[in-house]
Design a protein around this motif. Structure first.
Motif, PDB file in Angstrom:
ATOM      1  N   GLY A  81       6.117  -0.073   7.708  1.00  0.00           N
ATOM      2  CA  GLY A  81       6.341   0.695   8.938  1.00  0.00           C
ATOM      3  C   GLY A  81       5.464   0.181  10.063  1.00  0.00           C
ATOM      4  O   GLY A  81       5.376  -1.017  10.322  1.00  0.00           O
ATOM      5  N   GLY A  82       4.744   1.107  10.691  1.00  0.00           N
ATOM      6  CA  GLY A  82       3.879   0.735  11.801  1.00  0.00           C
ATOM      7  C   GLY A  82       2.694  -0.114  11.370  1.00  0.00           C
ATOM      8  O   GLY A  82       2.040  -0.755  12.195  1.00  0.00           O
ATOM      9  N   SER A  83       2.416  -0.154  10.087  1.00  0.00           N
ATOM     10  CA  SER A  83       1.318  -0.986   9.596  1.00  0.00           C
ATOM     11  C   SER A  83       1.818  -2.379   9.193  1.00  0.00           C
ATOM     12  O   SER A  83       1.134  -3.100   8.463  1.00  0.00           O
ATOM     13  N   TYR A  84       3.018  -2.730   9.633  1.00  0.00           N
ATOM     14  CA  TYR A  84       3.619  -4.009   9.240  1.00  0.00           C
ATOM     15  C   TYR A  84       4.415  -4.669  10.389  1.00  0.00           C
ATOM     16  O   TYR A  84       4.234  -5.845  10.697  1.00  0.00           O
ATOM     17  N   LYS A 141      -2.963   3.299   7.352  1.00  0.00           N
ATOM     18  CA  LYS A 141      -3.785   4.298   8.056  1.00  0.00           C
ATOM     19  C   LYS A 141      -4.113   5.458   7.120  1.00  0.00           C
ATOM     20  O   LYS A 141      -5.257   5.862   6.992  1.00  0.00           O
ATOM     21  N   SER A 142      -3.081   5.963   6.450  1.00  0.00           N
ATOM     22  CA  SER A 142      -3.330   7.090   5.545  1.00  0.00           C
ATOM     23  C   SER A 142      -4.080   6.623   4.303  1.00  0.00           C
ATOM     24  O   SER A 142      -4.805   7.368   3.678  1.00  0.00           O
ATOM     25  N   GLY A 143      -3.869   5.365   3.959  1.00  0.00           N
ATOM     26  CA  GLY A 143      -4.508   4.811   2.761  1.00  0.00           C
ATOM     27  C   GLY A 143      -3.862   5.274   1.478  1.00  0.00           C
ATOM     28  O   GLY A 143      -4.365   4.995   0.392  1.00  0.00           O
ATOM     29  N   THR A 144      -2.720   5.981   1.598  1.00  0.00           N
ATOM     30  CA  THR A 144      -2.099   6.526   0.384  1.00  0.00           C
ATOM     31  C   THR A 144      -0.615   6.189   0.274  1.00  0.00           C
ATOM     32  O   THR A 144       0.052   6.682  -0.632  1.00  0.00           O
ATOM     33  N   THR A 145      -0.079   5.379   1.177  1.00  0.00           N
ATOM     34  CA  THR A 145       1.363   5.104   1.157  1.00  0.00           C
ATOM     35  C   THR A 145       1.731   4.302  -0.094  1.00  0.00           C
ATOM     36  O   THR A 145       1.082   3.296  -0.420  1.00  0.00           O
ATOM     37  N   THR A 146       2.780   4.749  -0.788  1.00  0.00           N
ATOM     38  CA  THR A 146       3.102   4.188  -2.105  1.00  0.00           C
ATOM     39  C   THR A 146       3.374   2.682  -2.062  1.00  0.00           C
ATOM     40  O   THR A 146       2.825   1.919  -2.876  1.00  0.00           O
ATOM     41  N   GLU A 147       4.241   2.245  -1.144  1.00  0.00           N
ATOM     42  CA  GLU A 147       4.660   0.835  -1.157  1.00  0.00           C
ATOM     43  C   GLU A 147       3.477  -0.125  -1.022  1.00  0.00           C
ATOM     44  O   GLU A 147       3.281  -1.003  -1.879  1.00  0.00           O
ATOM     45  N   PRO A 148       2.650   0.009   0.037  1.00  0.00           N
ATOM     46  CA  PRO A 148       1.513  -0.922   0.127  1.00  0.00           C
ATOM     47  C   PRO A 148       0.474  -0.706  -0.974  1.00  0.00           C
ATOM     48  O   PRO A 148      -0.151  -1.676  -1.421  1.00  0.00           O
ATOM     49  N   ALA A 149       0.320   0.548  -1.429  1.00  0.00           N
ATOM     50  CA  ALA A 149      -0.679   0.795  -2.486  1.00  0.00           C
ATOM     51  C   ALA A 149      -0.285   0.046  -3.763  1.00  0.00           C
ATOM     52  O   ALA A 149      -1.133  -0.564  -4.427  1.00  0.00           O
ATOM     53  N   GLY A 202      -1.273   6.459  16.263  1.00  0.00           N
ATOM     54  CA  GLY A 202      -0.398   6.535  15.090  1.00  0.00           C
ATOM     55  C   GLY A 202       0.134   5.159  14.712  1.00  0.00           C
ATOM     56  O   GLY A 202       0.075   4.214  15.515  1.00  0.00           O
ATOM     57  N   GLY A 203       0.671   5.036  13.490  1.00  0.00           N
ATOM     58  CA  GLY A 203       1.112   3.744  12.963  1.00  0.00           C
ATOM     59  C   GLY A 203       1.969   2.932  13.920  1.00  0.00           C
ATOM     60  O   GLY A 203       1.668   1.778  14.233  1.00  0.00           O
ATOM     61  N   ARG A 204       3.043   3.527  14.423  1.00  0.00           N
ATOM     62  CA  ARG A 204       3.985   2.719  15.211  1.00  0.00           C
ATOM     63  C   ARG A 204       3.493   2.390  16.621  1.00  0.00           C
ATOM     64  O   ARG A 204       4.154   1.654  17.344  1.00  0.00           O
ATOM     65  N   GLY A 287      13.157   5.019  16.551  1.00  0.00           N
ATOM     66  CA  GLY A 287      13.802   5.852  15.526  1.00  0.00           C
ATOM     67  C   GLY A 287      12.879   6.959  15.033  1.00  0.00           C
ATOM     68  O   GLY A 287      13.270   8.124  14.945  1.00  0.00           O
ATOM     69  N   GLU A 288      11.621   6.591  14.740  1.00  0.00           N
ATOM     70  CA  GLU A 288      10.684   7.588  14.214  1.00  0.00           C
ATOM     71  C   GLU A 288      10.160   8.509  15.311  1.00  0.00           C
ATOM     72  O   GLU A 288       9.738   9.628  15.029  1.00  0.00           O
ATOM     73  N   SER A 289      10.194   8.037  16.556  1.00  0.00           N
ATOM     74  CA  SER A 289       9.643   8.860  17.641  1.00  0.00           C
ATOM     75  C   SER A 289      10.656   9.859  18.178  1.00  0.00           C
ATOM     76  O   SER A 289      10.311  10.990  18.496  1.00  0.00           O
TER      77      SER A 289
HETATM   78  O1  PA5 Z   1       4.653   4.957  12.447  1.00  0.00           O
HETATM   79  C1  PA5 Z   1       4.172   5.497  11.462  1.00  0.00           C
HETATM   80  O2  PA5 Z   1       3.282   6.348  11.523  1.00  0.00           O
HETATM   81  C2  PA5 Z   1       4.658   5.109  10.081  1.00  0.00           C
HETATM   82  O3  PA5 Z   1       5.706   4.223  10.146  1.00  0.00           O
HETATM   83  C3  PA5 Z   1       3.515   4.469   9.294  1.00  0.00           C
HETATM   84  O4  PA5 Z   1       3.030   3.358   9.994  1.00  0.00           O
HETATM   85  C4  PA5 Z   1       3.975   4.025   7.900  1.00  0.00           C
HETATM   86  O5  PA5 Z   1       4.522   5.097   7.217  1.00  0.00           O
HETATM   87  C5  PA5 Z   1       2.794   3.464   7.101  1.00  0.00           C
HETATM   88  O6  PA5 Z   1       1.773   4.413   7.007  1.00  0.00           O
HETATM   89  P1  PA5 Z   1       0.311   4.041   6.556  1.00  0.00           P
HETATM   90  O7  PA5 Z   1      -0.272   3.118   7.561  1.00  0.00           O
HETATM   91  O8  PA5 Z   1      -0.402   5.348   6.512  1.00  0.00           O
HETATM   92  O9  PA5 Z   1       0.423   3.395   5.203  1.00  0.00           O
END
Ligand code: PA5
Length: 448
Positions: A81-84, A141-149, A202-204, A287-289
């Motif tokens: 997401g926003g961290s990628y 950011k949250s440090g708990t997201t399943t996919e990157p974890a 926030g992430g995005r 989309g998320e906003s």
């Molecule tokens: O825009 C957002 O907040 C989300 O898309 C997050 O970036 C995404 O879910 C990843 O979250 P995190 O960085 O906590 O792993």
């Protein structure tokens, strides 16, 4: 700002006094952003990011990269997401597609992980890394997201086998929250080099923080120029809310007016494949906003002229609920001229002597006119060149307009409550501790 917006080809679909009608709403939303009085105001840190990012901090980022480059030929950027997407968008736009050097300097190969949960992809990545010198940047950011974890767990295990526990520590960089989350706990315990994602971003909206800046600097992008561009945009877009003098206000106003007139899909089009991921980033941002409370424009993307041979048919003649925004780059970085061919068996001699850029630009003009004739309002966003500076401007421009649009719709543009629905079901199905009741419910539902 060097970016220009052209809305005349969309305004013909709207009443003549549309700016006058929308100006009070735009004024209110612009004020809410600057005075931090709108919904989700705790997440408006991105508004001042360009001007508050010091050159000293950017030098620190560049220094951190030097160290990592000496250690590794391949860098795995882990995030979703926003961290990628922000980092990938800028890297794909600004770094050469077929070369491992930028301005004569060798750059590491950047590979992404943790942006999905495909086992084959990650298994093949681990295999590939057997023969490589590599390092990890893990972003959450949250440090708990399943996919990157999960990706981090797999890659960290591999890294530790290859370099030992101690050796692997200097090959891991964590970008996460200042105080919370599992990644922060791990980073502190293992003493990874870490960077902080500010609380109020926030992430995005985080591409101009270390989330984007560190991978970008590693990939050879001039982050100083990127921030400089964003600063120009910040100055200009904060100055006035007047629709005709503020391109972000103009973009937000026309989007809102088109949405209200029944155009609920926006197709962002590019004619430059390097911008594909910029569109992916934009889709996530918008989309998320905006997409909540059963409101919002659906953000879609197309790569032209490739997609003129697929989705182009729908845009021309499908249901008329869409409008198009075309991203144009005025001046290319190279000039590639079509040669004359004596035999002319392909019949292309009428194009001999013309540059590919000229032909592409005329394809864009022709397509825009065809889409207008097909009843599609068209907006144009024009970048003079594709540089770090103009991309910095574009990023800030899109963020600012996105927040305005969220406020015009009456939603909080900085949260994403809908994302939790899939997570809840997934955790219930996977038997995550604490989800026992949901697990029972979902299993019963699947048996019906
Ligand atoms: O825009 C957002 O907040 C989300 O898309 C997050 O970036 C995404 O879910 C990843 O979250 P995190 O960085 O906590 O792993």
């Amino acid at each position: 700002m060097d970016i220009r917006i052209q809305t005349s080809k969309a305004r013909t679909f709207l009443p003549g006094d549309i700016w006058k009608t929308l100006q009070p709403a735009v004024d209110r939303c612009h004020r809410d952003i600057l005075s931090r009085t709108g919904k989700g105001a705790d997440f408006l840190g991105w508004v001042d990011l360009p001007s508050s990012t010091s050159d000293h901090f950017l030098e620190e980022i560049n220094e951190g990269c030097k160290r990592l480059r000496e250690l590794a030929d391949v860098i795995i950027v882990i995030g979703i997401g926003g961290s990628y997407l922000g980092a990938r968008a800028v890297i794909e736009a600004l770094t050469p597609p077929f070369s491992a050097t930028v301005k004569g300097q060798k750059i590491p190969q950047i590979i992404y992980a943790g942006h999905h949960m495909d086992g084959d992809y990650h298994a093949r990545l681990l295999q590939y890394l057997e023969g490589q010198e590599y390092a990890l940047i893990v972003i959450s950011k949250s440090g708990t997201t399943t996919e990157p974890a999960l990706a981090f767990r797999l890659l960290k295990t591999h890294l530790e086998k290859k370099y030992g526990i101690k050796g692997s520590r200097r090959r891991i960089i964590a970008i996460t929250d200042r105080a919370r989350g599992a990644l922060k706990t791990m980073a502190d315990r293992e003493q990874y080099k870490s960077y902080v994602i500010p609380d109020d971003v926030g992430g995005r909206y985080s591409v101009l923080t270390p989330v984007g800046l560190l991978p970008l600097a590693l990939a050879g992008v001039d982050v100083k120029q990127l921030i400089q561009g964003a600063r120009k945009a910040e100055q200009e877009l904060k100055r006035t809310a007047e629709i005709e003098k503020n391109p972000a206000c103009e973009y937000a106003a026309i989007r809102y007016a088109l949405y209200e007139s029944g155009k609920f899909v926006e197709v962002l089009a590019n004619y430059h494949p390097g911008l594909h991921y910029l569109i992916e980033w934009w889709k996530q941002l918008y989309g998320e906003s905006e997409g909540k409370e059963f409101k919002g424009i659906f953000p879609a993307g197309v790569n032209f002229t490739t997609d003129l041979h697929s989705l182009g048919q729908y845009i021309q003649e499908g249901r008329r609920m869409l409008f198009e925004t075309v991203l144009t780059i005025e001046t290319p970085e190279t000039q590639l001229v079509i040669p004359r061919d004596e035999e002319n068996l392909d019949g292309m001699n009428f194009l001999a002597g013309k540059s590919m850029h000229e032909i592409n630009a005329l394809a864009s003009v022709g397509t825009t006119l065809a889409h207008l004739d097909g009843g599609v309002p068209v907006l144009e966003l024009i970048l003079p060149r594709l540089h770090a500076d103009t991309l910095g401007q574009l990023i800030y421009f899109f963020e600012f307009a996105c927040a305005l649009n969220g406020y015009m719709l009456g939603v909080n543009p900085f949260d994403q409550p809908g994302v939790e629905a899939y997570k809840k079901n997934m955790f219930a199905l996977l038997g995550k501790p604490g989800f026992e009741e949901e697990t029972n419910q979902i299993l019963q539902r699947l048996q019906q």
